[in-house]
Design a protein around this motif. Structure first.
Motif, PDB file in Angstrom:
ATOM      1  N   LEU A  89       0.852  -1.195   0.000  1.00  0.00           N
ATOM      2  CA  LEU A  89       0.000   0.000   0.000  1.00  0.00           C
ATOM      3  C   LEU A  89       0.882   1.237   0.000  1.00  0.00           C
ATOM      4  O   LEU A  89       1.733   1.413   0.882  1.00  0.00           O
ATOM      5  CB  LEU A  89      -0.905   0.010   1.231  1.00  0.00           C
ATOM      6  N   VAL A  90       0.687   2.103  -0.992  1.00  0.00           N
ATOM      7  CA  VAL A  90       1.467   3.332  -1.127  1.00  0.00           C
ATOM      8  C   VAL A  90       0.552   4.521  -0.864  1.00  0.00           C
ATOM      9  O   VAL A  90      -0.512   4.645  -1.487  1.00  0.00           O
ATOM     10  CB  VAL A  90       2.080   3.447  -2.541  1.00  0.00           C
ATOM     11  N   LEU A  91       0.963   5.404   0.044  1.00  0.00           N
ATOM     12  CA  LEU A  91       0.155   6.570   0.400  1.00  0.00           C
ATOM     13  C   LEU A  91       0.735   7.822  -0.245  1.00  0.00           C
ATOM     14  O   LEU A  91       1.848   8.248   0.084  1.00  0.00           O
ATOM     15  CB  LEU A  91       0.126   6.747   1.920  1.00  0.00           C
ATOM     16  N   LEU A  92      -0.029   8.422  -1.155  1.00  0.00           N
ATOM     17  CA  LEU A  92       0.422   9.628  -1.848  1.00  0.00           C
ATOM     18  C   LEU A  92      -0.683  10.679  -1.903  1.00  0.00           C
ATOM     19  O   LEU A  92      -0.803  11.412  -2.875  1.00  0.00           O
ATOM     20  CB  LEU A  92       0.912   9.283  -3.261  1.00  0.00           C
ATOM     21  N   LEU A  93      -1.457  10.744  -0.836  1.00  0.00           N
ATOM     22  CA  LEU A  93      -2.526  11.732  -0.742  1.00  0.00           C
ATOM     23  C   LEU A  93      -1.994  13.023  -0.125  1.00  0.00           C
ATOM     24  O   LEU A  93      -1.042  13.004   0.655  1.00  0.00           O
ATOM     25  CB  LEU A  93      -3.659  11.198   0.130  1.00  0.00           C
ATOM     26  N   PRO A  94      -2.622  14.149  -0.430  1.00  0.00           N
ATOM     27  CA  PRO A  94      -2.284  15.383   0.275  1.00  0.00           C
ATOM     28  C   PRO A  94      -2.880  15.365   1.681  1.00  0.00           C
ATOM     29  O   PRO A  94      -3.780  14.562   1.981  1.00  0.00           O
ATOM     30  CB  PRO A  94      -2.952  16.469  -0.581  1.00  0.00           C
ATOM     31  N   PRO A 128       5.292   7.885   1.553  1.00  0.00           N
ATOM     32  CA  PRO A 128       6.076   9.057   1.190  1.00  0.00           C
ATOM     33  C   PRO A 128       5.196  10.291   0.993  1.00  0.00           C
ATOM     34  O   PRO A 128       5.644  11.292   0.436  1.00  0.00           O
ATOM     35  CB  PRO A 128       6.708   8.631  -0.139  1.00  0.00           C
ATOM     36  N   GLY A 129       3.921  10.196   1.429  1.00  0.00           N
ATOM     37  CA  GLY A 129       2.959  11.280   1.198  1.00  0.00           C
ATOM     38  C   GLY A 129       2.966  12.318   2.296  1.00  0.00           C
ATOM     39  O   GLY A 129       3.665  13.322   2.232  1.00  0.00           O
ATOM     40  N   ARG A 130       2.179  12.071   3.347  1.00  0.00           N
ATOM     41  CA  ARG A 130       2.091  12.977   4.488  1.00  0.00           C
ATOM     42  C   ARG A 130       1.965  12.139   5.760  1.00  0.00           C
ATOM     43  O   ARG A 130       1.216  11.163   5.802  1.00  0.00           O
ATOM     44  CB  ARG A 130       0.877  13.918   4.358  1.00  0.00           C
ATOM     45  N   GLY A 131       2.655  12.559   6.815  1.00  0.00           N
ATOM     46  CA  GLY A 131       2.633  11.808   8.053  1.00  0.00           C
ATOM     47  C   GLY A 131       1.249  11.692   8.661  1.00  0.00           C
ATOM     48  O   GLY A 131       0.901  10.667   9.256  1.00  0.00           O
ATOM     49  N   ALA A 132       0.445  12.729   8.504  1.00  0.00           N
ATOM     50  CA  ALA A 132      -0.871  12.754   9.139  1.00  0.00           C
ATOM     51  C   ALA A 132      -1.875  11.809   8.489  1.00  0.00           C
ATOM     52  O   ALA A 132      -2.990  11.653   8.986  1.00  0.00           O
ATOM     53  CB  ALA A 132      -1.421  14.179   9.130  1.00  0.00           C
TER      54      ALA A 132
END
Length: 304
Positions: free
Chosen positions: A186-191, A217-221
């Motif tokens: 699962l790759v997280l690249l949302l703002p 690699p997107g956002r920690g939150a």
């Protein structure tokens, strides 16, 4: 001749030559300065965290051109009424594709068990082929789409999910549940927006296949940290490779540092390259002067 205020002093050394050169290549005669009376400024080149926070005096400015892809630290500024453009840098995109592809391959091939093998265990177990390892990418903007293309070129089956409908990808809550259910990687690249904060909570982590790997690699939150640590401890999540965090640098006592199933990288997945980013800035200034639509305009309502 338009005046361009470079309002990111810590980055000036990188752009001192690159930005004037890019403007010249774009056929734009402009004056690039680090200080100017607000009433003389036509464009503001900006990075979050700089001293300039009140945009009210800059009534003449045609646009604020952000040097970062993320705009969450500026989009809510009530004094910012000028058009805001985020950075979509080809160099940054290349770097993100390389980071995501590299860490996907690392976990897909099980490289860690061979690189770190203090017991000298001979384990000839072969990994599956890429076409047998489903990957899901949450966030199918410029970066997510580029990463999806890179992974598909290696035969990974990629499912994309977006908050809003887009061709060829899932969306909405039902689509999110479907996307998570098959995600071995699962790759997280949302703002980061109010809607995406803690998107990956305990309930949604539980939807992932047992042993799934998370790359952020997107956002920690985007991640509920406590829920992720619990899922790692329970063995439901096999590993998390994290490049971004709520607090950066990541505090030395944060449990991510010492967790055996977490890899911390120090916000290096992608970086804006001055040479290529300067061309993006120069093109937007050219467009502004020619009365053409600006590139990468931020939707204030969505926050990106």
């Amino acid at each position: 001749m338009p005046t361009v205020l470079f309002a990111a002093p810590a980055l000036w050394a990188e752009y001192r030559t690159a930005l004037p050169q890019a403007l010249a290549e774009a056929g734009v005669a402009a004056r690039v300065v680090t200080e100017a009376p607000p009433e003389e400024v036509d464009y503001i080149v900006y990075a979050p965290g700089v001293p300039l926070q009140d945009f009210t005096p800059y009534r003449r400015a045609k646009a604020v051109l952000n040097l970062w892809a993320g705009v969450e630290r500026i989009v809510g500024n009530p004094t910012l009424t000028q058009p805001l453009c985020r950075m979509v840098d080809p160099g940054l995109t290349e770097g993100m594709v390389e980071w995501v592809t590299g860490h996907t391959l690392r976990h897909h091939l099980g490289m860690d068990r061979h690189i770190v093998n203090p017991g000298h265990v001979w384990d000839p177990t072969c990994p599956p082929l890429a076409r047998e390892r489903p990957v899901t990418i949450l966030g199918m903007g410029a970066l997510g789409s580029a990463c999806a293309a890179g992974l598909r070129a290696l035969n990974f089956p990629v499912t994309g999910w977006s908050r809003t409908p887009k061709p060829g990808c899932l969306h909405g809550e039902d689509g999110l549940r479907q996307a998570l259910a098959t995600a071995q990687v699962l790759v997280l690249l949302l703002p980061k927006t109010p809607e995406t904060e803690n998107l990956l909570n305990a309930e949604r982590l539980a939807l992932l296949p047992r042993g799934a790997v998370i790359l952020n690699p997107g956002r920690g939150a985007l991640i509920d940290d406590d829920a992720l640590l619990a899922a790692l401890d329970a063995g439901h999540i096999g590993h998390a490779t994290l490049d971004v965090f709520r607090v950066e640098p990541l505090p030395p006592d944060h449990p991510y540092w010492s967790h055996p199933r977490v890899t911390v990288t120090p916000h290096i997945a992608a970086d804006t390259r001055a040479t290529s980013a300067a061309r993006v800035i120069a093109e937007n200034i050219r467009r502004g002067e020619a009365g053409e639509p600006l590139l990468h305009l931020v939707d204030r309502a969505r926050g990106y």
